[in-house]
Design a protein around this motif. Structure first.
Motif, PDB file in Angstrom:
ATOM      1  N   LEU A  31       0.830  -1.205   0.000  1.00 53.59           N
ATOM      2  CA  LEU A  31       0.000   0.000   0.000  1.00 53.59           C
ATOM      3  C   LEU A  31       0.864   1.255   0.000  1.00 53.59           C
ATOM      4  O   LEU A  31       0.592   2.208  -0.727  1.00 53.59           O
ATOM      5  CB  LEU A  31      -0.892   0.006   1.243  1.00 53.59           C
ATOM      6  CG  LEU A  31      -2.371  -0.348   1.064  1.00 53.59           C
ATOM      7  CD1 LEU A  31      -3.123  -0.122   2.362  1.00 53.59           C
ATOM      8  CD2 LEU A  31      -2.995   0.445  -0.062  1.00 53.59           C
ATOM      9  N   LEU A  32       1.893   1.257   0.828  1.00 53.22           N
ATOM     10  CA  LEU A  32       2.768   2.426   0.919  1.00 53.22           C
ATOM     11  C   LEU A  32       3.467   2.674  -0.411  1.00 53.22           C
ATOM     12  O   LEU A  32       3.544   3.814  -0.888  1.00 53.22           O
ATOM     13  CB  LEU A  32       3.797   2.234   2.028  1.00 53.22           C
ATOM     14  CG  LEU A  32       4.791   3.390   2.234  1.00 53.22           C
ATOM     15  CD1 LEU A  32       4.057   4.672   2.591  1.00 53.22           C
ATOM     16  CD2 LEU A  32       5.806   3.044   3.323  1.00 53.22           C
ATOM     17  N   LYS A  57       1.920   9.318  -6.470  1.00 50.44           N
ATOM     18  CA  LYS A  57       2.360  10.712  -6.480  1.00 50.44           C
ATOM     19  C   LYS A  57       3.399  10.964  -7.551  1.00 50.44           C
ATOM     20  O   LYS A  57       3.462  12.040  -8.136  1.00 50.44           O
ATOM     21  CB  LYS A  57       2.927  11.084  -5.109  1.00 50.44           C
ATOM     22  CG  LYS A  57       1.871  11.109  -4.017  1.00 50.44           C
ATOM     23  CD  LYS A  57       2.447  11.571  -2.690  1.00 50.44           C
ATOM     24  CE  LYS A  57       1.355  11.669  -1.638  1.00 50.44           C
ATOM     25  NZ  LYS A  57       1.886  12.127  -0.335  1.00 50.44           N
ATOM     26  N   GLN A  58       4.232   9.955  -7.809  1.00 56.81           N
ATOM     27  CA  GLN A  58       5.266  10.126  -8.839  1.00 56.81           C
ATOM     28  C   GLN A  58       5.775   8.771  -9.323  1.00 56.81           C
ATOM     29  O   GLN A  58       6.167   7.925  -8.512  1.00 56.81           O
ATOM     30  CB  GLN A  58       6.448  10.921  -8.271  1.00 56.81           C
ATOM     31  CG  GLN A  58       7.641  10.855  -9.182  1.00 56.81           C
ATOM     32  CD  GLN A  58       8.436  12.148  -9.178  1.00 56.81           C
ATOM     33  OE1 GLN A  58       8.183  13.059  -8.420  1.00 56.81           O
ATOM     34  NE2 GLN A  58       9.395  12.197 -10.050  1.00 56.81           N
ATOM     35  N   PRO A  59       5.734   8.495 -10.627  1.00 57.19           N
ATOM     36  CA  PRO A  59       6.323   7.254 -11.144  1.00 57.19           C
ATOM     37  C   PRO A  59       7.780   7.140 -10.694  1.00 57.19           C
ATOM     38  O   PRO A  59       8.506   8.133 -10.679  1.00 57.19           O
ATOM     39  CB  PRO A  59       6.211   7.418 -12.669  1.00 57.19           C
ATOM     40  CG  PRO A  59       5.045   8.348 -12.849  1.00 57.19           C
ATOM     41  CD  PRO A  59       5.138   9.316 -11.696  1.00 57.19           C
ATOM     42  N   SER A  60       8.178   5.944 -10.319  1.00 58.61           N
ATOM     43  CA  SER A  60       9.497   5.795  -9.696  1.00 58.61           C
ATOM     44  C   SER A  60      10.159   4.492 -10.103  1.00 58.61           C
ATOM     45  O   SER A  60       9.498   3.506 -10.458  1.00 58.61           O
ATOM     46  CB  SER A  60       9.367   5.823  -8.162  1.00 58.61           C
ATOM     47  OG  SER A  60       8.709   6.987  -7.715  1.00 58.61           O
ATOM     48  N   HIS A  61      11.501   4.507 -10.022  1.00 60.29           N
ATOM     49  CA  HIS A  61      12.289   3.285 -10.196  1.00 60.29           C
ATOM     50  C   HIS A  61      12.386   2.580  -8.842  1.00 60.29           C
ATOM     51  O   HIS A  61      12.117   3.178  -7.791  1.00 60.29           O
ATOM     52  CB  HIS A  61      13.699   3.607 -10.699  1.00 60.29           C
ATOM     53  CG  HIS A  61      13.710   4.327 -12.008  1.00 60.29           C
ATOM     54  ND1 HIS A  61      13.863   5.686 -12.112  1.00 60.29           N
ATOM     55  CD2 HIS A  61      13.573   3.861 -13.283  1.00 60.29           C
ATOM     56  CE1 HIS A  61      13.842   6.039 -13.387  1.00 60.29           C
ATOM     57  NE2 HIS A  61      13.659   4.955 -14.117  1.00 60.29           N
ATOM     58  N   GLY A  62      12.807   1.332  -8.871  1.00 64.33           N
ATOM     59  CA  GLY A  62      12.910   0.563  -7.639  1.00 64.33           C
ATOM     60  C   GLY A  62      13.805   1.210  -6.602  1.00 64.33           C
ATOM     61  O   GLY A  62      13.442   1.330  -5.427  1.00 64.33           O
ATOM     62  N   TYR A  63      15.005   1.645  -7.024  1.00 62.33           N
ATOM     63  CA  TYR A  63      15.932   2.223  -6.049  1.00 62.33           C
ATOM     64  C   TYR A  63      15.390   3.527  -5.487  1.00 62.33           C
ATOM     65  O   TYR A  63      15.658   3.881  -4.325  1.00 62.33           O
ATOM     66  CB  TYR A  63      17.311   2.428  -6.684  1.00 62.33           C
ATOM     67  CG  TYR A  63      17.405   3.569  -7.671  1.00 62.33           C
ATOM     68  CD1 TYR A  63      17.740   4.861  -7.262  1.00 62.33           C
ATOM     69  CD2 TYR A  63      17.167   3.360  -9.033  1.00 62.33           C
ATOM     70  CE1 TYR A  63      17.812   5.907  -8.169  1.00 62.33           C
ATOM     71  CE2 TYR A  63      17.228   4.400  -9.937  1.00 62.33           C
ATOM     72  CZ  TYR A  63      17.562   5.664  -9.498  1.00 62.33           C
ATOM     73  OH  TYR A  63      17.637   6.699 -10.403  1.00 62.33           O
ATOM     74  N   GLU A  64      14.605   4.259  -6.292  1.00 60.13           N
ATOM     75  CA  GLU A  64      13.991   5.488  -5.799  1.00 60.13           C
ATOM     76  C   GLU A  64      12.952   5.176  -4.730  1.00 60.13           C
ATOM     77  O   GLU A  64      12.807   5.915  -3.740  1.00 60.13           O
ATOM     78  CB  GLU A  64      13.344   6.259  -6.955  1.00 60.13           C
ATOM     79  CG  GLU A  64      14.349   6.824  -7.942  1.00 60.13           C
ATOM     80  CD  GLU A  64      13.693   7.447  -9.163  1.00 60.13           C
ATOM     81  OE1 GLU A  64      14.294   8.370  -9.750  1.00 60.13           O
ATOM     82  OE2 GLU A  64      12.575   7.015  -9.527  1.00 60.13           O
ATOM     83  N   LEU A  65      12.243   4.075  -4.904  1.00 59.06           N
ATOM     84  CA  LEU A  65      11.245   3.680  -3.917  1.00 59.06           C
ATOM     85  C   LEU A  65      11.895   3.234  -2.618  1.00 59.06           C
ATOM     86  O   LEU A  65      11.366   3.485  -1.525  1.00 59.06           O
ATOM     87  CB  LEU A  65      10.368   2.560  -4.491  1.00 59.06           C
ATOM     88  CG  LEU A  65       9.434   3.007  -5.626  1.00 59.06           C
ATOM     89  CD1 LEU A  65       8.844   1.799  -6.337  1.00 59.06           C
ATOM     90  CD2 LEU A  65       8.323   3.902  -5.080  1.00 59.06           C
ATOM     91  N   ILE A  66      13.034   2.567  -2.718  1.00 59.21           N
ATOM     92  CA  ILE A  66      13.771   2.173  -1.502  1.00 59.21           C
ATOM     93  C   ILE A  66      14.095   3.404  -0.675  1.00 59.21           C
ATOM     94  O   ILE A  66      13.868   3.453   0.539  1.00 59.21           O
ATOM     95  CB  ILE A  66      15.055   1.405  -1.862  1.00 59.21           C
ATOM     96  CG1 ILE A  66      14.713   0.006  -2.395  1.00 59.21           C
ATOM     97  CG2 ILE A  66      15.978   1.295  -0.645  1.00 59.21           C
ATOM     98  CD1 ILE A  66      15.899  -0.795  -2.871  1.00 59.21           C
ATOM     99  N   HIS A  67      14.620   4.435  -1.339  1.00 56.66           N
ATOM    100  CA  HIS A  67      14.994   5.658  -0.633  1.00 56.66           C
ATOM    101  C   HIS A  67      13.762   6.442  -0.190  1.00 56.66           C
ATOM    102  O   HIS A  67      13.789   7.105   0.855  1.00 56.66           O
ATOM    103  CB  HIS A  67      15.893   6.522  -1.511  1.00 56.66           C
ATOM    104  CG  HIS A  67      17.253   5.947  -1.722  1.00 56.66           C
ATOM    105  ND1 HIS A  67      18.193   5.866  -0.716  1.00 56.66           N
ATOM    106  CD2 HIS A  67      17.836   5.385  -2.819  1.00 56.66           C
ATOM    107  CE1 HIS A  67      19.306   5.304  -1.179  1.00 56.66           C
ATOM    108  NE2 HIS A  67      19.101   4.998  -2.455  1.00 56.66           N
ATOM    109  N   ALA A  68      12.685   6.360  -0.952  1.00 56.33           N
ATOM    110  CA  ALA A  68      11.460   7.080  -0.576  1.00 56.33           C
ATOM    111  C   ALA A  68      10.878   6.506   0.712  1.00 56.33           C
ATOM    112  O   ALA A  68      10.437   7.249   1.595  1.00 56.33           O
ATOM    113  CB  ALA A  68      10.439   7.001  -1.700  1.00 56.33           C
ATOM    114  N   VAL A  69      10.865   5.177   0.834  1.00 56.72           N
ATOM    115  CA  VAL A  69      10.380   4.545   2.063  1.00 56.72           C
ATOM    116  C   VAL A  69      11.296   4.898   3.230  1.00 56.72           C
ATOM    117  O   VAL A  69      10.843   5.216   4.332  1.00 56.72           O
ATOM    118  CB  VAL A  69      10.281   3.011   1.889  1.00 56.72           C
ATOM    119  CG1 VAL A  69       9.962   2.340   3.224  1.00 56.72           C
ATOM    120  CG2 VAL A  69       9.224   2.662   0.850  1.00 56.72           C
ATOM    121  N   ASN A  70      12.596   4.858   2.986  1.00 54.13           N
ATOM    122  CA  ASN A  70      13.562   5.195   4.032  1.00 54.13           C
ATOM    123  C   ASN A  70      13.365   6.635   4.513  1.00 54.13           C
ATOM    124  O   ASN A  70      13.364   6.907   5.721  1.00 54.13           O
ATOM    125  CB  ASN A  70      14.984   5.011   3.492  1.00 54.13           C
ATOM    126  CG  ASN A  70      16.038   5.165   4.575  1.00 54.13           C
ATOM    127  OD1 ASN A  70      15.910   4.618   5.662  1.00 54.13           O
ATOM    128  ND2 ASN A  70      17.091   5.907   4.271  1.00 54.13           N
TER     129      ASN A  70
END
Length: 286
Positions: free
Chosen positions: A45-46, A53-66
């Motif tokens: 869900l997160l 909000k913004q299309p993202s790559h996998g590594y971007e999502l890792i940092h976004a969650v962090n």
């Protein structure tokens, strides 16, 4: 750029947000059994809310969650990518293949419908994961947590650890946790805080230390070892040290009235612990 075709054989009707989808998100978490910042349903869900909000790559999502968790949790690729695959296979995201084979995830109409159907769950989730205070944990805490993780990971990769070492390691971590709890529950002492000390002549300093720590730990976190202890009361801080022939007590309070109240409390408990011994307690400004 090209869009990767979905591998799931799911029909269009199966992609609607029915009760099964909501249940999966809301019932996976069980009190007392959480082993990570989010369970798998919540992480999906997160991730979907972030992608919305913004299309993202996998590594971007890792940092976004962090970043969302203030640096306290960074999902590993082994956790993140299965969650992204689930979202893609359910039809909630689509993948844009870029140069070099990089995948950029964006939300679909079905994904937006899924978020809408789970609005209450996502609102609570985003509030729980929302930035607190300055939005990030202080770097000193992040570095210390990373250091502990590295130390435990390094040891786990070597030969099996003896049981007594495991017990000692656990004890060290518990002491550190107790110290942190005591600090976080401490009253805020401003520049005008007042202090006093008393050096009590007695051969029973260690016994008094153990007695007082044992009594107050039922009310507040107490940090103690063989020769010292400290804890926070609602009115201030108490520090004690059993020296050779001397029981040293230090009190800190926000004002003189609170300091005197703490003095009376400590003297009363010392008198109860002394039994037949007569103690002379003389408080001096620190």
């Amino acid at each position: 750029m090209m869009v990767q075709k979905r591998r799931s054989g799911k029909s269009e009707n199966d992609l609607t947000t029915g009760p099964t989808e909501v249940t999966e998100v809301q019932t996976r978490s069980k009190p007392g059994r959480r082993t990570r910042a989010f369970d798998y349903g919540e992480l999906r869900l997160l991730l979907l809310a972030i992608i919305a909000k913004q299309p993202s790559h996998g590594y971007e999502l890792i940092h976004a969650v962090n970043d969302r968790l203030g640096g306290t949790y960074k999902p590993s690729p082994g956790v993140l990518y299965p969650a992204l695959t689930w979202l893609y296979d359910r039809g909630y995201t689509e993948i844009d293949l870029e140069k070099g084979g990089r995948k950029r995830y964006s939300i679909t109409a079905e994904g937006n419908a899924f978020l809408s159907a789970n609005k209450n769950a996502i609102d609570m989730l985003m509030a729980r994961a929302g930035p607190k205070g300055q939005g990030k944990s202080p770097q000193a805490i992040v570095d210390a947590m990373d250091h502990l993780k590295r130390a435990l990971s390094l040891r786990a990769k070597m030969e099996p650890v003896a049981d007594d070492i495991v017990v000692r390691m656990g004890s060290i971590i518990h002491v550190a946790a107790s110290q942190i709890e005591a600090l976080l529950k401490a009253p805020v002492l401003h520049e005008g805080a007042v202090k006093c000390v008393a050096d009590i002549v007695t051969p029973n300093g260690e016994r008094f230390l153990q007695r007082l720590c044992s009594h107050f730990q039922h009310r507040t976190p107490v940090v103690t070892d063989e020769n010292s202890g400290h804890f926070r009361m609602s009115m201030g801080e108490v520090r004690m040290e059993a020296q050779e022939g001397i029981f040293h007590v230090s009190l800190t309070a926000p004002n003189q009235e609170k300091l005197m109240e703490m003095q009376h409390i400590l003297v009363r408990h010392l008198e109860e612990a002394a039994v037949r011994e007569t103690l002379e307690v003389s408080w001096q400004p620190a």
